[in-house]
Design a protein around this motif. Sequence first.
Motif, PDB file in Angstrom:
ATOM      1  N   GLN A  75      -6.738  -0.119  -9.456  1.00  0.00           N
ATOM      2  CA  GLN A  75      -7.705   0.726  -9.018  1.00  0.00           C
ATOM      3  C   GLN A  75      -7.232   1.757  -8.211  1.00  0.00           C
ATOM      4  OE1 GLN A  75     -10.751  -2.850  -8.131  1.00  0.00           O
ATOM      5  NE2 GLN A  75     -11.860  -0.965  -7.675  1.00  0.00           N
ATOM      6  N   LEU A  76      -6.131   1.615  -7.345  1.00  0.00           N
ATOM      7  CA  LEU A  76      -5.709   2.536  -6.370  1.00  0.00           C
ATOM      8  C   LEU A  76      -4.737   3.359  -7.380  1.00  0.00           C
ATOM      9  CD1 LEU A  76      -4.596   3.437  -3.780  1.00  0.00           C
ATOM     10  CD2 LEU A  76      -2.652   1.760  -3.665  1.00  0.00           C
ATOM     11  N   SER A  77      -4.142   2.854  -8.218  1.00  0.00           N
ATOM     12  CA  SER A  77      -3.434   4.000  -9.121  1.00  0.00           C
ATOM     13  C   SER A  77      -4.117   4.874  -9.840  1.00  0.00           C
ATOM     14  CB  SER A  77      -2.477   3.356 -10.247  1.00  0.00           C
ATOM     15  OG  SER A  77      -3.484   2.857 -11.129  1.00  0.00           O
ATOM     16  N   ARG A  78      -5.431   4.610 -10.252  1.00  0.00           N
ATOM     17  CA  ARG A  78      -6.126   5.363 -10.995  1.00  0.00           C
ATOM     18  C   ARG A  78      -6.882   6.368 -10.048  1.00  0.00           C
ATOM     19  NH1 ARG A  78      -9.277   0.580 -14.572  1.00  0.00           N
ATOM     20  NH2 ARG A  78      -7.775   1.058 -16.424  1.00  0.00           N
ATOM     21  N   ALA A  79      -7.076   6.054  -8.896  1.00  0.00           N
ATOM     22  CA  ALA A  79      -7.715   6.846  -7.795  1.00  0.00           C
ATOM     23  C   ALA A  79      -6.638   7.925  -7.102  1.00  0.00           C
ATOM     24  CB  ALA A  79      -8.288   6.151  -6.492  1.00  0.00           C
ATOM     25  N   ALA A  80      -5.522   7.444  -7.109  1.00  0.00           N
ATOM     26  CA  ALA A  80      -4.278   8.549  -6.518  1.00  0.00           C
ATOM     27  C   ALA A  80      -3.669   9.322  -7.677  1.00  0.00           C
ATOM     28  CB  ALA A  80      -3.347   7.712  -5.974  1.00  0.00           C
ATOM     29  N   LYS A  81      -4.215   9.051  -8.921  1.00  0.00           N
ATOM     30  CA  LYS A  81      -3.599   9.916 -10.003  1.00  0.00           C
ATOM     31  C   LYS A  81      -3.955  11.240 -10.034  1.00  0.00           C
ATOM     32  CE  LYS A  81      -4.154  10.317 -15.092  1.00  0.00           C
ATOM     33  NZ  LYS A  81      -4.530   9.606 -16.340  1.00  0.00           N
ATOM     34  N   GLY A  82      -3.038  12.143  -9.973  1.00  0.00           N
ATOM     35  CA  GLY A  82      -3.256  13.384  -9.968  1.00  0.00           C
ATOM     36  C   GLY A  82      -3.222  14.292  -8.374  1.00  0.00           C
ATOM     37  N   ASN A  83      -3.377  13.167  -7.578  1.00  0.00           N
ATOM     38  CA  ASN A  83      -3.406  13.369  -5.915  1.00  0.00           C
ATOM     39  C   ASN A  83      -2.268  12.938  -5.152  1.00  0.00           C
ATOM     40  OD1 ASN A  83      -6.484  14.262  -6.282  1.00  0.00           O
ATOM     41  ND2 ASN A  83      -6.649  12.413  -7.067  1.00  0.00           N
ATOM     42  N   ASN A  84      -1.713  11.821  -5.540  1.00  0.00           N
ATOM     43  CA  ASN A  84      -0.522  11.302  -4.626  1.00  0.00           C
ATOM     44  C   ASN A  84       0.323  10.470  -5.674  1.00  0.00           C
ATOM     45  OD1 ASN A  84       1.307   9.710  -3.039  1.00  0.00           O
ATOM     46  ND2 ASN A  84      -0.475  10.198  -1.401  1.00  0.00           N
ATOM     47  N   SER A 102      -6.155  -9.016 -15.185  1.00  0.00           N
ATOM     48  CA  SER A 102      -6.159  -7.996 -14.273  1.00  0.00           C
ATOM     49  C   SER A 102      -6.402  -6.607 -15.093  1.00  0.00           C
ATOM     50  CB  SER A 102      -4.818  -7.784 -13.297  1.00  0.00           C
ATOM     51  OG  SER A 102      -3.802  -7.386 -14.245  1.00  0.00           O
ATOM     52  N   GLY A 103      -6.024  -6.484 -16.223  1.00  0.00           N
ATOM     53  CA  GLY A 103      -6.157  -5.238 -16.874  1.00  0.00           C
ATOM     54  C   GLY A 103      -5.027  -4.512 -16.886  1.00  0.00           C
ATOM     55  N   ALA A 104      -3.875  -5.038 -16.344  1.00  0.00           N
ATOM     56  CA  ALA A 104      -2.624  -4.278 -16.042  1.00  0.00           C
ATOM     57  C   ALA A 104      -1.972  -3.703 -17.444  1.00  0.00           C
ATOM     58  CB  ALA A 104      -1.323  -5.068 -15.523  1.00  0.00           C
ATOM     59  N   ILE A 105      -2.074  -4.411 -18.520  1.00  0.00           N
ATOM     60  CA  ILE A 105      -1.674  -3.767 -19.849  1.00  0.00           C
ATOM     61  C   ILE A 105      -2.694  -2.860 -20.532  1.00  0.00           C
ATOM     62  CG2 ILE A 105      -1.120  -4.616 -22.221  1.00  0.00           C
ATOM     63  CD1 ILE A 105      -0.569  -7.336 -21.391  1.00  0.00           C
ATOM     64  N   ILE A 106      -4.023  -3.003 -20.295  1.00  0.00           N
ATOM     65  CA  ILE A 106      -4.545  -2.016 -20.704  1.00  0.00           C
ATOM     66  C   ILE A 106      -4.518  -0.451 -19.787  1.00  0.00           C
ATOM     67  CG2 ILE A 106      -6.959  -1.214 -20.683  1.00  0.00           C
ATOM     68  CD1 ILE A 106      -7.885  -3.923 -21.464  1.00  0.00           C
ATOM     69  N   ALA A 107      -4.249  -0.825 -18.475  1.00  0.00           N
ATOM     70  CA  ALA A 107      -3.936   0.469 -17.697  1.00  0.00           C
ATOM     71  C   ALA A 107      -2.970   1.019 -18.021  1.00  0.00           C
ATOM     72  CB  ALA A 107      -4.158  -0.247 -16.255  1.00  0.00           C
ATOM     73  N   VAL A 108      -1.680   0.452 -18.385  1.00  0.00           N
ATOM     74  CA  VAL A 108      -0.395   1.283 -18.849  1.00  0.00           C
ATOM     75  C   VAL A 108      -0.758   1.811 -20.252  1.00  0.00           C
ATOM     76  CG1 VAL A 108       1.678   0.508 -19.607  1.00  0.00           C
ATOM     77  CG2 VAL A 108       0.987  -0.672 -17.680  1.00  0.00           C
ATOM     78  N   LEU A 109      -1.370   1.166 -21.036  1.00  0.00           N
ATOM     79  CA  LEU A 109      -1.443   1.846 -22.436  1.00  0.00           C
ATOM     80  C   LEU A 109      -2.321   3.055 -22.129  1.00  0.00           C
ATOM     81  CD1 LEU A 109      -2.357  -1.326 -24.661  1.00  0.00           C
ATOM     82  CD2 LEU A 109      -0.458   0.272 -24.885  1.00  0.00           C
TER      83      LEU A 109
END
Length: 264
Positions: free
Chosen positions: A152-161, A189-196
């Motif tokens: 969730q943090l990586s998605r929120a920070a994407k393009g910003n930090n 956790s959805g880690a693999i989907i997030a990476v894809l």
Amino acid sequence: MKRTKAASKKEENEENQKEVEMALLALRRINMYRKMEKELYFNEIKEIVQHHKEHHNLTQLSYQSAWQVLIEGFCIDKSLEEVIVNELHFSSEAAREILELLKCIDWKRKEEENGRREVQMIKKWLNMIYEFFRSFTLRNEELAELMRSLIQLSRAAKGNNLVISNQCFSLLGSAAEKRNVKIDDLLKSGAIIAVLEEMKQSTLKDDIIQECLNLFYAILRRLKKEEEDEIEEAKRQIVKMELHEKMEEEGYEDAIAGFHKIIL
């Protein structure tokens, strides 16, 4: 010693609460991890964390400081692992704190206005999680929750930090390498989907691509190692049985009885 005792006070008035917070900030900054001093501070810090979980009496910064003392102290004293993992539940607490801090950040506003303090606190939590993944060996069911918060943090920070976004993927890769993190946890956790999803982006930076690939390589290595371990265990059982049969043939019944627990 005086500050450590101050940190153990549980009265809810404002003056004592400030003492607690100042003591925690001071403890975070000093080198107090020698064996003798651990006996002086550890139980108090543990009680403070437990009390905050029930009453939420600390500021986010003070609570983070308490955890920093415990996590950094663990690197010196391995006996703290059971308490930190299964009694104080670091994984769940770190996940919750990250998500709470995330609510305070408006990535679209200027850096000085978008929750700079919260961004710095998130970075400190990520550093603690790095130490946690690097040093801890116990399995627990809360790791999937922790990894979900990183996604969730990586998605929120994407393009910003990019620093935070990259660090989240780096931590997921570190988790994938750990034997105490189940591959099922990575799936849940959805880690693999997030990476894809991340790798589909045409504007993906090289460093993020590397972090994503590292996670997949780690999972493949884990699967290969587990397969090899199963093969090796099967081989060991064959050798043990052959040894047992040979000793029986040679008449070493006493030896068989003596080593029964070892060779079977």
